[in-house]
Write a protein that holds these residues in place. Sequence first.
Motif: not given
Length: 114
Positions: A4-21, A31-41
């Motif tokens: 558990v720690f503060e994320p190493p990046c700043r979320i800037t907006g949604p890309i997409g998702g599915g039934g669970t993520a 300045g690196e651009v990443w995709a961050v995947k996580r469970a839906r709320p």
Amino acid sequence: MSRVFEPPCRITGPIGGGGTALVERAVTDRGEVWAVKRARPDAIDDVAVQAALRTEAALLARLSHPRIPRLRAIWTTRAGGFHLAMDLLAGTDLRARLRRGGSGPGDAAAVGRL
């Protein structure tokens, strides 16, 4: 595997998702651009969903290919959600590509050969 720690990046907006993520665009301090995947709320407490994300992270960590996103970081939030960050690859998603070029089995197989 994660901590558990503060994320190493700043979320800037949604890309997409599915039934669970969900997948969100993120930018690091470098300045690196990443995709961050996580469970839906609504799936954050689902043990199977969290296990699937951990398995995906473990598999990505072992793979190296130009068309497979490289795993960059993993973490768990205080709220309990497991996150995995990977390179954001340019291009469209498979659903959009199949809709644009047809949706028959031959089209899907052609995309798989790329």
